[in-house]
Design an enzyme around this catalytic site. Structure first.
Site, PDB file in Angstrom:
ATOM      1  N   HIS A  12      -1.166   6.691   8.236  1.00  0.00           N
ATOM      2  CA  HIS A  12      -1.907   6.473   9.468  1.00  0.00           C
ATOM      3  C   HIS A  12      -3.173   7.311   9.428  1.00  0.00           C
ATOM      4  O   HIS A  12      -3.150   8.436   8.923  1.00  0.00           O
ATOM      5  CB  HIS A  12      -1.049   6.871  10.684  1.00  0.00           C
ATOM      6  CG  HIS A  12      -1.547   6.288  11.960  1.00  0.00           C
ATOM      7  ND1 HIS A  12      -2.551   6.857  12.685  1.00  0.00           N
ATOM      8  CD2 HIS A  12      -1.193   5.151  12.609  1.00  0.00           C
ATOM      9  CE1 HIS A  12      -2.786   6.103  13.749  1.00  0.00           C
ATOM     10  NE2 HIS A  12      -1.983   5.061  13.726  1.00  0.00           N
ATOM     11  N   ASP A  24       4.710   0.387  12.805  1.00  0.00           N
ATOM     12  CA  ASP A  24       5.048  -0.928  12.257  1.00  0.00           C
ATOM     13  C   ASP A  24       6.272  -0.910  11.351  1.00  0.00           C
ATOM     14  O   ASP A  24       6.805  -1.958  11.015  1.00  0.00           O
ATOM     15  CB  ASP A  24       3.856  -1.487  11.463  1.00  0.00           C
ATOM     16  CG  ASP A  24       2.730  -1.897  12.387  1.00  0.00           C
ATOM     17  OD1 ASP A  24       3.028  -2.395  13.474  1.00  0.00           O
ATOM     18  OD2 ASP A  24       1.567  -1.711  12.014  1.00  0.00           O
TER      19      ASP A  24
HETATM   20  N1  ACO Z   1       0.999   3.357   0.466  1.00  0.00           N
HETATM   21  C1  ACO Z   1       0.531   4.014  -0.629  1.00  0.00           C
HETATM   22  N2  ACO Z   1      -0.512   4.878  -0.583  1.00  0.00           N
HETATM   23  C2  ACO Z   1      -1.090   5.095   0.599  1.00  0.00           C
HETATM   24  C3  ACO Z   1      -0.667   4.453   1.773  1.00  0.00           C
HETATM   25  C4  ACO Z   1       0.424   3.569   1.681  1.00  0.00           C
HETATM   26  N3  ACO Z   1       0.880   2.915   2.777  1.00  0.00           N
HETATM   27  N4  ACO Z   1      -1.441   4.839   2.829  1.00  0.00           N
HETATM   28  C5  ACO Z   1      -2.335   5.705   2.317  1.00  0.00           C
HETATM   29  N5  ACO Z   1      -2.131   5.870   0.970  1.00  0.00           N
HETATM   30  C6  ACO Z   1      -2.852   6.782   0.072  1.00  0.00           C
HETATM   31  C7  ACO Z   1      -4.222   6.218  -0.306  1.00  0.00           C
HETATM   32  O1  ACO Z   1      -4.158   5.463  -1.494  1.00  0.00           O
HETATM   33  C8  ACO Z   1      -5.028   7.493  -0.469  1.00  0.00           C
HETATM   34  O2  ACO Z   1      -4.664   8.082  -1.713  1.00  0.00           O
HETATM   35  P1  ACO Z   1      -5.786   8.901  -2.572  1.00  0.00           P
HETATM   36  O3  ACO Z   1      -6.148  10.075  -1.699  1.00  0.00           O
HETATM   37  O4  ACO Z   1      -5.087   9.270  -3.817  1.00  0.00           O
HETATM   38  O5  ACO Z   1      -6.927   7.959  -2.778  1.00  0.00           O
HETATM   39  C9  ACO Z   1      -4.484   8.418   0.632  1.00  0.00           C
HETATM   40  O6  ACO Z   1      -3.121   7.978   0.822  1.00  0.00           O
HETATM   41  C10 ACO Z   1      -5.241   8.350   1.945  1.00  0.00           C
HETATM   42  O7  ACO Z   1      -5.268   6.979   2.357  1.00  0.00           O
HETATM   43  P2  ACO Z   1      -6.521   6.280   3.044  1.00  0.00           P
HETATM   44  O8  ACO Z   1      -6.503   4.822   2.720  1.00  0.00           O
HETATM   45  O9  ACO Z   1      -7.764   7.039   2.747  1.00  0.00           O
HETATM   46  O10 ACO Z   1      -6.156   6.490   4.576  1.00  0.00           O
HETATM   47  P3  ACO Z   1      -6.796   5.736   5.798  1.00  0.00           P
HETATM   48  O11 ACO Z   1      -6.722   6.663   6.929  1.00  0.00           O
HETATM   49  O12 ACO Z   1      -8.129   5.171   5.447  1.00  0.00           O
HETATM   50  O13 ACO Z   1      -5.822   4.479   6.012  1.00  0.00           O
HETATM   51  C11 ACO Z   1      -3.973   3.188   6.688  1.00  0.00           C
HETATM   52  C12 ACO Z   1      -4.796   4.463   6.948  1.00  0.00           C
HETATM   53  C13 ACO Z   1      -4.914   1.960   6.660  1.00  0.00           C
HETATM   54  C14 ACO Z   1      -3.010   2.998   7.863  1.00  0.00           C
HETATM   55  C15 ACO Z   1      -3.202   3.334   5.357  1.00  0.00           C
HETATM   56  O14 ACO Z   1      -2.317   4.427   5.419  1.00  0.00           O
HETATM   57  C16 ACO Z   1      -2.453   2.056   4.977  1.00  0.00           C
HETATM   58  O15 ACO Z   1      -3.058   1.163   4.348  1.00  0.00           O
HETATM   59  N6  ACO Z   1      -1.143   1.936   5.346  1.00  0.00           N
HETATM   60  C17 ACO Z   1      -0.398   0.717   5.092  1.00  0.00           C
HETATM   61  C18 ACO Z   1      -0.740  -0.335   6.130  1.00  0.00           C
HETATM   62  C19 ACO Z   1      -0.139  -0.025   7.497  1.00  0.00           C
HETATM   63  O16 ACO Z   1       1.022   0.335   7.614  1.00  0.00           O
HETATM   64  N7  ACO Z   1      -0.972  -0.198   8.534  1.00  0.00           N
HETATM   65  C20 ACO Z   1      -0.543   0.003   9.927  1.00  0.00           C
HETATM   66  C21 ACO Z   1      -1.157   1.246  10.494  1.00  0.00           C
HETATM   67  S1  ACO Z   1      -0.595   1.514  12.140  1.00  0.00           S
HETATM   68  C22 ACO Z   1      -1.460   0.414  13.041  1.00  0.00           C
HETATM   69  O17 ACO Z   1      -2.572   0.044  12.744  1.00  0.00           O
HETATM   70  C23 ACO Z   1      -0.854  -0.084  14.191  1.00  0.00           C
END
Ligand code: ACO
Length: 426
Positions: free
Chosen positions: A307, A367
């Site tokens: 998140h 979620d």
């Molecule tokens: N699975 C694997 N790796 C992940 C995940 C995940 N679900 N989420 C984040 N990471 C990793 C990224 O690859 C990144 O790694 P790095 O630092 O080595 O490059 C690090 O964790 C930080 O992630 P970001 O993408 O920079 O985080 P951001 O804040 O931009 O994204 C998000 C947040 C979009 C929710 C992300 O965690 C994600 O894609 N999760 C899966 C989708 C999801 O569950 N979305 C629902 C969110 S809740 C809502 O909107 C109601």
């Protein structure tokens, strides 16, 4: 209430030094006010994804992502989840205070009396392909409300539009589903509460009696409460942005529904179930999926994890984990759903011990368990995000109204750093 002054920050650049005011909110969050930055220095801020940008002052929802705190209008989500109904929470978010008994009775009655759609609306659904995903159908249907009802230009008309939106959304959502099945639309029942009425419109057919299970109705109400607001996320910022051009309420909310559809936002609940089913179809083991989610050369992500704001357990996920077990118990823990819940719980356990997820502070988000509950209720997977939007409506409305009443109201219009060709000629 507005942010108070908390001193000044100094920016030094190009031999010059300027002071920027620092403001502090009621929970101690601080921000540098850069609203005069460009006029005073010619500089702008660059913040892709807006991770460091506050777009507004807001009194609706407070989140502390480090501590896993979520409050609507000051009330902890855990208390609201336990003691309130969705319509009470909607009233709280939109009007600022929990309703008295009399206020609630009036609001509840108004919502109940506005659930019916104009008969001509049926033609809207019949114009849509039956195979259509219900998210764009619902987004278009909400935009189409503006063709049936005038743009509000008085406070009374705005409050009527708010009631219409909350009341008619559940009917639109259920009709979108019925249309996809080719089943007759079921009209709303005024004797039922909000969640029960929705379940009735979704699952009843005219030729049979349908009894709403109160345990399922309460679980749905809980889901709606937990989704009701989440401050300046992607869809809420979209609602505010669209509304900032003075676009009407229905059009702004329709845009928010479209923003919610994406798999990185509300669409993740559908993806979680698809992921769990994929793991179930392979060998039931989470390990292979986890390796793919960690592999930088693979675009797979562990859906329902991570998140932007929460760097600890999402408090909504904690409440849902428990509710999920209760609903699955009710609807058949030994079947397919029971297996999916088991896989989800094992996946969570393994993930929370895995260095990759621990280092990045990735925890289950709202979620992760909501999809399993929806599935246990019999809600089809492609309706999950439509359900999320139903819950989020009061939050979007509250934020839209707050934005339009903000003395600092301006059209939303970010800047850019241009990196294209410099002037050239044919
Ligand atoms: N699975 C694997 N790796 C992940 C995940 C995940 N679900 N989420 C984040 N990471 C990793 C990224 O690859 C990144 O790694 P790095 O630092 O080595 O490059 C690090 O964790 C930080 O992630 P970001 O993408 O920079 O985080 P951001 O804040 O931009 O994204 C998000 C947040 C979009 C929710 C992300 O965690 C994600 O894609 N999760 C899966 C989708 C999801 O569950 N979305 C629902 C969110 S809740 C809502 O909107 C109601």
């Amino acid at each position: 209430m507005s942010a108070k002054s908390a001193g000044e920050a100094t920016l030094q650049y190009d031999g010059k030094s300027i002071s920027l005011p620092v403001v502090e909110g009621t929970e101690g969050e601080r921000g540098i006010d850069v609203s005069r930055l460009r006029s005073d220095t010619g500089l702008i801020t660059l913040d892709p994804g807006y991770g460091n940008t506050g777009s507004c002052e807001s009194a609706v929802t407070f989140i502390d992502g480090e501590k896993g705190i979520l409050r609507y209008r000051g009330y902890p989500i855990e208390e609201l989840a336990e003691k309130s109904t969705f319509l009470e929470v909607a009233y709280l978010l939109i009007r600022g205070e929990l309703p008295s008994k009399a206020e609630f009775a009036e609001f509840d009655n108004e919502v109940t009396l506005h659930t019916m759609l104009h008969e001509d609306f049926k033609k809207f659904f019949s114009a849509m392909p039956k195979s259509a995903h219900p998210m764009p159908v619902t987004a278009a249907a909400v935009a189409a409300l503006a063709t049936f009802y005038p743009e509000p230009d008085t406070e009374e008309m705005l409050q009527r539009a708010v009631v219409r939106l909350i009341a008619k959304y559940s009917t639109l959502a259920a009709f979108a589903y019925k249309h996809s099945l080719g089943q007759p639309f079921m009209y709303p029942r005024n004797s039922l509460d909000y969640a029960s009425n929705f379940l009735h419109m979704m699952f009843a057919v005219p030729c049979e009696e349908y009894q709403v299970d109160p345990v399922i109705a309460r679980a749905l109400d809980l889901l709606l409460i937990l989704h009701a607001d989440h401050e300046q996320n992607c869809s809420t910022s979209t609602v505010r942005m669209v509304g900032s051009s003075r676009a009407p309420l229905f059009a702004s909310i329709s845009a928010g529904i479209s923003a919610l559809w994406g798999s990185l936002h509300g669409g993740a609940n559908q993806r979680v179930i698809e992921m769990l089913e994929q793991i179930q179809a392979e060998d039931g083991s989470a390990d292979r999926f986890l390796e793919r989610a960690k592999d930088k050369n693979d675009t797979t992500r562990l859906m329902g994890f991570g998140h932007r704001v929460y760097k600890s357990y999402d408090p909504r996920a904690a409440i849902l984990k428990k509710a999920c077990a209760d609903v699955v118990d009710r609807t058949g823990a030994n079947g397919d759903i029971g297996q999916l819940l088991e896989i989800a719980m094992r996946l969570e356990e393994v993930t929370l011990r895995d260095d990759y997820f621990v280092e990045r502070r990735l925890y289950p988000n709202v979620d992760f368990y909501s999809g399993v509950i929806y599935k246990a209720m019999g809600i089809p997977v492609n309706m999950f995000t439509v359900m999320f939007a139903m819950g989020r409506l009061p939050g979007w409305i509250a934020q839209w109204i707050e934005m339009r009443r903000d003395p600092a109201f301006r059209i939303g219009r970010p800047r850019q750093i241009y990196v294209g060709e410099t002037e050239r000629h044919l």
